[in-house]
Design a protein around this motif. Structure first.
Motif, mmCIF file in Angstrom:
data_model
loop_
_atom_site.group_PDB
_atom_site.id
_atom_site.type_symbol
_atom_site.label_atom_id
_atom_site.label_comp_id
_atom_site.label_asym_id
_atom_site.label_seq_id
_atom_site.Cartn_x
_atom_site.Cartn_y
_atom_site.Cartn_z
ATOM 1 N N PRO A 21 -1.938 -0.039 17.145
ATOM 2 C CA PRO A 21 -0.912 0.860 16.592
ATOM 3 C C PRO A 21 -1.188 1.161 15.126
ATOM 4 O O PRO A 21 -1.767 0.349 14.403
ATOM 5 N N THR A 55 0.193 3.628 11.463
ATOM 6 C CA THR A 55 1.219 4.390 10.760
ATOM 7 C C THR A 55 0.548 5.214 9.669
ATOM 8 O O THR A 55 -0.312 4.712 8.946
ATOM 9 N N ARG A 96 0.407 7.133 6.139
ATOM 10 C CA ARG A 96 0.992 6.995 4.804
ATOM 11 C C ARG A 96 0.291 7.967 3.853
ATOM 12 O O ARG A 96 -0.839 8.392 4.078
ATOM 13 N N VAL A 153 -4.225 5.743 6.873
ATOM 14 C CA VAL A 153 -3.750 5.271 8.179
ATOM 15 C C VAL A 153 -3.778 3.753 8.144
ATOM 16 O O VAL A 153 -4.847 3.141 8.002
ATOM 17 N N GLU A 206 -2.743 -1.930 12.565
ATOM 18 C CA GLU A 206 -2.449 -3.347 12.817
ATOM 19 C C GLU A 206 -3.355 -3.825 13.953
ATOM 20 O O GLU A 206 -3.025 -3.685 15.124
ATOM 21 N N VAL A 232 -1.386 10.888 17.176
ATOM 22 C CA VAL A 232 0.019 10.662 16.834
ATOM 23 C C VAL A 232 0.910 11.286 17.901
ATOM 24 O O VAL A 232 0.534 12.269 18.547
ATOM 25 N N ARG A 290 -4.275 -6.210 8.828
ATOM 26 C CA ARG A 290 -4.056 -4.823 8.419
ATOM 27 C C ARG A 290 -5.381 -4.181 8.018
ATOM 28 O O ARG A 290 -6.134 -4.729 7.210
ATOM 29 N N SER A 317 3.572 11.685 6.396
ATOM 30 C CA SER A 317 3.766 10.273 6.098
ATOM 31 C C SER A 317 4.901 9.709 6.963
ATOM 32 O O SER A 317 5.954 10.332 7.104
ATOM 33 N N GLY A 318 4.645 8.540 7.535
ATOM 34 C CA GLY A 318 5.641 7.904 8.396
ATOM 35 C C GLY A 318 5.403 8.127 9.881
ATOM 36 O O GLY A 318 6.085 7.514 10.700
ATOM 37 N N MET A 319 4.454 9.001 10.236
ATOM 38 C CA MET A 319 4.161 9.212 11.658
ATOM 39 C C MET A 319 3.584 7.941 12.286
ATOM 40 O O MET A 319 2.797 7.228 11.659
ATOM 41 N N PHE A 320 3.991 7.670 13.535
ATOM 42 C CA PHE A 320 3.425 6.563 14.291
ATOM 43 C C PHE A 320 2.381 7.117 15.261
ATOM 44 O O PHE A 320 2.500 8.241 15.748
ATOM 45 N N THR A 365 -1.643 5.947 17.497
ATOM 46 C CA THR A 365 -2.604 4.964 18.001
ATOM 47 C C THR A 365 -3.965 5.263 17.400
ATOM 48 O O THR A 365 -4.429 6.408 17.435
#
Length: 426
Positions: A103, A105, A107, A270, A273, A292, A319, A333-336, A338
């Motif tokens: 996953p 995110t 930024r 990006v 994790e 996304v 990370r 920014s903030g999109m989730f 893979t």
């Protein structure tokens, strides 16, 4: 008596001859019956041949029908193409086990964010750039008024004027001393006054630079043409888009406030994790593909540029940061999403999405486009390992080949339905 016997004998012989003639004449009818039977058999043979020909022709017709409904081909009508979501892409090259999926995110790239504010207390007079406005480096985003800045500019003007006076006096006294008109002591005093004035001017100039004024702006103070010395244009140091604007006219802001944010979104960070089992395969420089949720049909590519030296104590993940190009500004920014990190592997196979593979009977197949619009062909494949939503195709497909990446299930349904229709047609 003798004559009667002779006559009787002749009559009996005549009767025998007649009987013999009758027996001989009976043979042709028998032969005629046999010919009739042979003729009938011949007709039956001809009739059978005709039926056989009809059966062969009918079989040929069915063969033609089977050719149209070939077991490995699908031809969609225009209506079917409009209804079905069929997508074609190219098979990638790699190894399914070499892909780390985790996953992620999106930024802002912190190196491309400018938080702008005054370097001294000021009051907002006007906001010239609203959120969403694209600005270039040096553009004014707001006009402020600062009493402290006004005083600093006045001090600079005073210091600059004194510097000019002392410079002229020193140059004059230096000439007079050369002509022995004034004493050496007077010259030394003049030089000391000149040096002090120059230091004061440089100190005043340095203070204005600390407040964010450029050398050209400082030079223009004396030619402000009536503009108040307290006027303070708040400028952006970088090109980008105004992302935040917490300013309204009349508002007071301090030296620690940064009410305006300007960001350059052409490149994003990006944050990935990754599980700790992936650590042996991770290194900087690896390529990354990001998908996304709001943009399922878009693929963004980037490069790993940082790997954390510690694991998250709760999730046991490490990370990883990648920089991804975003020239069209689609990533926010903030999109989730893979991320797929492609590690190095000696094995290279054609890679396709798992959903691209269908099973018909005991065969695994993928669909490739045909020679005309709406035509697709099913080809059998031998599969390898799976990983990261991809599966290796070890036989039947090569990397770079065109393949149906989305909608293969619908094609398989059309294919099997066509096969059943052809079977029922018999």
């Amino acid at each position: 008596m003798i004559s009667r016997s002779i006559i009787t004998l002749f009559i009996f012989a005549a009767l025998l001859g007649v009987a013999g003639c009758n027996d001989t004449s009976a043979q042709p009818p028998v032969a005629s019956d046999q010919a009739s039977e042979k003729s009938s058999d011949h007709a039956a043979d001809e009739s059978g041949a005709e039926h056989q020909g009809e059966r062969e022709a009918d079989s040929s017709d069915h063969d033609d029908h089977d050719a149209e409904q070939a077991p490995d081909r699908v031809h969609l009508t225009s209506a079917q193409r409009n209804r079905l979501d069929i997508k074609v892409g190219k098979a990638k090259s790699g190894s399914a086990t070499a892909v780390i999926t985790a996953p992620a995110t999106v930024r802002f790239d912190s190196d491309r964010v400018a938080r702008i504010g005054p370097r001294l207390n000021a009051k907002v007079l006007e906001v010239t750039s609203d959120v969403g406005t694209r600005v270039e480096a040096g553009d004014t985003v707001a006009i402020l008024d600062s009493v402290a800045l006004g005083k600093a500019k006045a001090s600079y003007l005073t210091a600059a004027a004194r510097y000019g006076t002392q410079l002229a006096a020193y140059q004059r006294n230096k000439k007079l001393a050369e002509d022995k008109i004034i004493s050496e002591a007077t010259l030394l005093e003049s030089r000391a006054n000149y040096s002090q004035a120059r230091a004061e001017r440089e100190a005043a100039r340095a203070e204005l630079k600390l407040y964010g004024m450029s050398p050209s702006a400082i030079q223009d103070i004396s030619t402000s043409n009536g503009t108040p010395l307290s006027r303070y244009p708040l400028t952006t140091p970088m090109t980008g888009v105004v992302q935040q604007r917490d300013l309204v006219p009349g508002q007071s802001v301090g030296a620690n406030d940064t009410p305006v944010h300007v960001v350059d979104t052409s490149r994003m960070w990006v944050m990935i994790e990754a599980d700790e089992q992936s650590l042996p395969r991770l290194r900087t420089g690896l390529s990354v593909e990001l998908h996304v949720r709001p943009l399922p049909d878009q693929t963004f590519t980037g490069t790993v540029d940082w790997i954390s030296s510690e694991l998250d104590p709760q999730s046991r993940t490490v990370r990883v940061r990648a920089t991804v190009d975003n020239p069209d500004g689609l990533l926010k920014s903030g999109m989730f999403g893979t991320a797929q990190i492609r590690t190095q592997s000696e094995r290279q196979f054609a890679l396709v999405p798992i959903d691209a593979v269908q099973s018909i009977g005991e065969r695994d197949i993928v669909f490739v486009p045909g020679d005309e619009a709406g035509a697709f062909r099913a080809i059998p494949v031998v599969l390898g390992d799976e990983g990261g939503g991809q599966v290796e195709v070890r036989q039947g497909l090569s990397s770079g080949d065109a393949v149906v990446t989305s909608g293969s299930f619908d094609l398989a349904s059309v294919l099997t339905a066509g096969g059943r229709s052809a079977a029922h047609g018999h």
